[in-house]
Design an enzyme around this catalytic site. Sequence first.
Site, PDB file in Angstrom:
ATOM      1  N   GLU A 422       0.706  -1.262   0.050  1.00  8.48           N
ATOM      2  CA  GLU A 422      -0.043  -0.044   0.030  1.00  8.48           C
ATOM      3  C   GLU A 422       0.937   1.340  -0.049  1.00  8.48           C
ATOM      4  O   GLU A 422       0.869   2.144   0.788  1.00  8.48           O
ATOM      5  CB  GLU A 422      -0.831  -0.054   1.273  1.00  8.48           C
ATOM      6  CG  GLU A 422      -1.852  -1.242   0.980  1.00  8.48           C
ATOM      7  CD  GLU A 422      -2.987  -1.415   1.869  1.00  8.48           C
ATOM      8  OE1 GLU A 422      -3.014  -1.193   3.105  1.00  8.48           O
ATOM      9  OE2 GLU A 422      -3.931  -1.308   1.258  1.00  8.48           O
ATOM     10  N   GLU A 498      -4.690 -10.453  -0.029  1.00  5.82           N
ATOM     11  CA  GLU A 498      -5.510 -10.241   1.141  1.00  5.82           C
ATOM     12  C   GLU A 498      -7.158 -10.439   0.981  1.00  5.82           C
ATOM     13  O   GLU A 498      -7.513  -9.914  -0.081  1.00  5.82           O
ATOM     14  CB  GLU A 498      -5.557  -8.687   1.784  1.00  5.82           C
ATOM     15  CG  GLU A 498      -4.093  -8.666   2.487  1.00  5.82           C
ATOM     16  CD  GLU A 498      -4.070  -7.121   3.059  1.00  5.82           C
ATOM     17  OE1 GLU A 498      -4.875  -6.645   3.438  1.00  5.82           O
ATOM     18  OE2 GLU A 498      -2.750  -6.716   2.852  1.00  5.82           O
TER      19      GLU A 498
HETATM   20  C1  GAL Z   1      -5.354  -3.840   4.059  1.00  2.00           C
HETATM   21  C2  GAL Z   1      -3.766  -3.854   4.498  1.00  2.00           C
HETATM   22  C3  GAL Z   1      -3.671  -4.342   5.691  1.00  2.00           C
HETATM   23  C4  GAL Z   1      -4.726  -4.205   6.827  1.00  2.00           C
HETATM   24  C5  GAL Z   1      -6.223  -4.603   6.120  1.00  2.00           C
HETATM   25  C6  GAL Z   1      -7.268  -4.205   7.124  1.00  2.00           C
HETATM   26  O1  GAL Z   1      -5.735  -2.790   3.046  1.00  2.00           O
HETATM   27  O2  GAL Z   1      -3.017  -4.139   3.710  1.00  2.00           O
HETATM   28  O3  GAL Z   1      -2.416  -3.940   6.412  1.00  2.00           O
HETATM   29  O4  GAL Z   1      -4.702  -2.781   6.996  1.00  2.00           O
HETATM   30  O5  GAL Z   1      -6.249  -3.831   5.043  1.00  2.00           O
HETATM   31  O6  GAL Z   1      -7.087  -4.685   8.115  1.00  2.00           O
END
Ligand code: GAL
Length: 986
Positions: A422, A498
């Site tokens: 990010e 993720e």
């Molecule tokens: C994503 C990020 C993670 C965490 C997650 C929300 O965007 O890469 O580090 O913040 O969101 O928990």
Amino acid sequence: MSSSTSSSTHAYVSDPAPGTNRSPARPALPSSAGQLSLDGEWRFRLADSLEDVTADLGDPGLDDSRWDVIEVPSCWQMLGRPDEPRYGAPAYTNIRYPFPVDPPFVPEENPTGEYRRTFEVPAAFLADGRCLIRFEGVDSAFAVWCNGERIGDGKGSRLPTEFDLTPVLRAGTNQLAVRVHQWSSGSYLEDQDMWWVSGIFRSVRLLHRPSGGIDDVFVHADFDHESGLGRLRVDAPAGARLTCQELGLDSVDPAGPYELAVEPWTAETPRLYSLTIANDVERVEVRTGFRTIRIDDGQLLVNGVPVLLQGVNRHEWDPVTGRTLSEETMRRDIELMKQHNINAVRTSHYPPDARFLDLCDEYGLWVIDECDVETHGFVMNGWRHNPSDDPAWRDAYLDRMQRMVERDKNHPSIVFWSLGNESDTGANLAAMSEWTRRRDPGRPIHYEGNRECDYVDVYSKMYDPIDFVERVALGIDPPTDDPANDARRRSLPYLLVEYAHAMGNGPGGLAEYQALFDSHRRLIGGFIWEWIDHGVVLRQQTGPNAGQTYYGYGGDFGEPLHDRNFIADGLVLPDRTPSPALADYAQVIAPVRIVVDAGIVEVRSRLAFADTSHLAFRYYISDDGIDVQAGDLAVPAVAPGATVRVPMPTIELPPARSERWIRVEAVLADKTTWAPAGHRLAFGETQLTDVPVPQRPISTLPPPPTRRDPGSADRPFSIGPAEFDTRGRLVRLSGHAVSLVPDLWRATIDNDMYAGGQAVPTVWEPLGLHRLRHRVSHLSVDGDQLFVIIRSAGAATDQLIDTSLVWTAEADRLRLQTRFDLVGPWAGTIPRLGLRLSVPAAWNELTWFGLGPHETYADTRSGAWTSRFRASVDELQTPYTRPQENGQRSLVRHLELAADGTPALRIDADSPISVTYRPWSTEALEAARHTADLVPDPDRNWLHLDWAQHGVGSAACGPGVLPTHALTTNQVANAGFTLTFHPLTN
Ligand code: GAL
């Protein structure tokens, strides 16, 4: 002692440059050369700001005898917790910088830790060569003095830094001093979603580097799946020799290359070979594994075989020691992952302690090693001044990547280098990629922020909903912005780096994602966000739970800016207790799918490399949840990806009178490094009898009469074992005080109250479902039958619910028929629909026939099976870091409450219901901020008997509840169930 040191002394703090006077990046290989651990006791002092630092910190003559003594490595904000925190407090922000965005500058209020110690250098270290001091991790910027000389400075918290101390070292006692600043220019590159903690948080060593020693090697160990041969060559200093007894290499030229008969390394078969690279002065050891990684035709191929990543994002966290982890904790993480079928880990969002990667090599996990770069906070200002595209920061970016790759390049477990997280996009990221490709052509490059995919090798995304993922799989997703990149991106594999945000109760919907991953070759899997709740241990100071420890989150440390419990979103709780979601995930990604059907047990392997000879199969046959027959099931070894069918075991039982189920489990045949023999990895179950198990029962009652008679009996009355008040409300059952009301609400779960990271009012708030008022709108008694309608609603709304209750005495039992009717303009979803009873707190155990053993919701049921389970009311609660709705058991046909083993009340449902049993009310659960706020009611337990509850989804970050798991108001027509109460005590 302190004085105002000139600001130029600290210029490096705000300089984007990565450091001064550092030695070139390299791994610290196990070696015959001498080394001295500098971990242990150091003198320590914390200055609040740069104004307050010790001017002569490096001076050997400085009297530090009255300074505190602390253990290194450690995070200073964590020291002394929970009872005597000593130096400041952790602070949590997700995206926002906790200081003004004025790069590269940071505030003058810059907590600064000053460390001092002495050490004795062994004479042999000084006889020849150099002595390097190696810091494995210091957060965030630091300067080093030795014997009064300033040696250098560095940044890059989760990366190693070495300095050459040779010119200043002397025989006997040497003085070392380190100044560590919490904030620096480096903090702009370290805006990961985690606690801000500081200090020398990883080990420190003095390394003797004999002249002519082996400072570095790069092992290239490929596997040719066509020839079945390994190919080995090692970049090593001239004159070094390579030995590997197992491979028949004895003091050969490391450059090779050697074609060798080897067993390949994979995460399923982590075969390691020990190499020794030696010359006359030094011998170093490297454990290597043979494997070849390629991206080809939209797939990730390891040794020619497509690999599906079933992973988890792992931050390094311990609730007591913060980001300083013991090896035991690292092993615990990996063992839990392996026990739950996880095959991949992304080191979000920085390189982990190097020992963790040794363990990944050893236990077998595919690793995405991610660089310590995140500038997410710039998004709050439209990415203005983002370092990722600013030439002034290029060295800092490149330096971080180089230090990661040089440290970690010999780990067979690493299958992707990741540039960071990010940080939007920009030339500095592209430069990291370019350098890495040249240095290590053997590994593909990952970065999620490069949507155009012009400098990465995988199309990586976060939290895409199912329908988008499906479009990608079918090749009909929207094109790249620049048409020139489109064809390339479409040729790359797609990874959900993720997804499924494991915050609080959830994530729901894993099975649906996995079904897609399993059926489309371009989808190479995903990584759950995230492994652990980063709770910080605290102790309750007042109230009935005074003295109890609990886990704090954002805002518990007086942070002016924080993001609450968004830090508590893991598959394991802060103390590493698995949450129910981990069991759910384990079954969704199980190594085999087991289906029992038509007299056949089918075992389909989901493994890519290993056969199933490490698994043993057992079956269990149960009648109404009680095991009546069990045994071993002989299943021949199933080849990777293949399917085997064997006949179902012969059943030596009389015909079943009720529900008969068979469950087949795959367990470890022998103990492994990560679990004992018998550890269950997968199961499949099916019902053998023809008893339907409907998901949502239908009421047998007719709709309520249109003309309602509020009615009233002129005195309390009883039906069978039940006593009612004059308004027809249940007050006693077999003499025990009880109550019953309709209930439509659940204690807000994180997925109900967060959307895309922001806390928002739940859609149910305006309906007032959390503050229903009830009115008996009809009451009539007919002999042994009582008919009551309760009308319920929240204030200010005409969206009403009528709950019809018909009570009938049947000998010493009591039958209750129910029906729920929504009256008025209802739309959308509701959280739950059912009855809430209060019963004596002495009834402290629940036995149920349904899904278990852990909690389940409509979209988190994969890991549970059908049986009869028993648990204490305490065991039924899931202690989510922020208390919220939890503990439901689904598809329950019978339940029994007991007081210390003595049965008290049995309830049979005519069709499956959902049951939640707890020692506090939903209101108390909602009000609690932490687990230690929850106090059992002195005389009441709360039993929820639900027709249904809304799924949990993953809306806190990602998609909400899928339509198939939603509880929508239009499903409520004819909702209801029939219960039979059997009081068992008097
Ligand atoms: C994503 C990020 C993670 C965490 C997650 C929300 O965007 O890469 O580090 O913040 O969101 O928990």
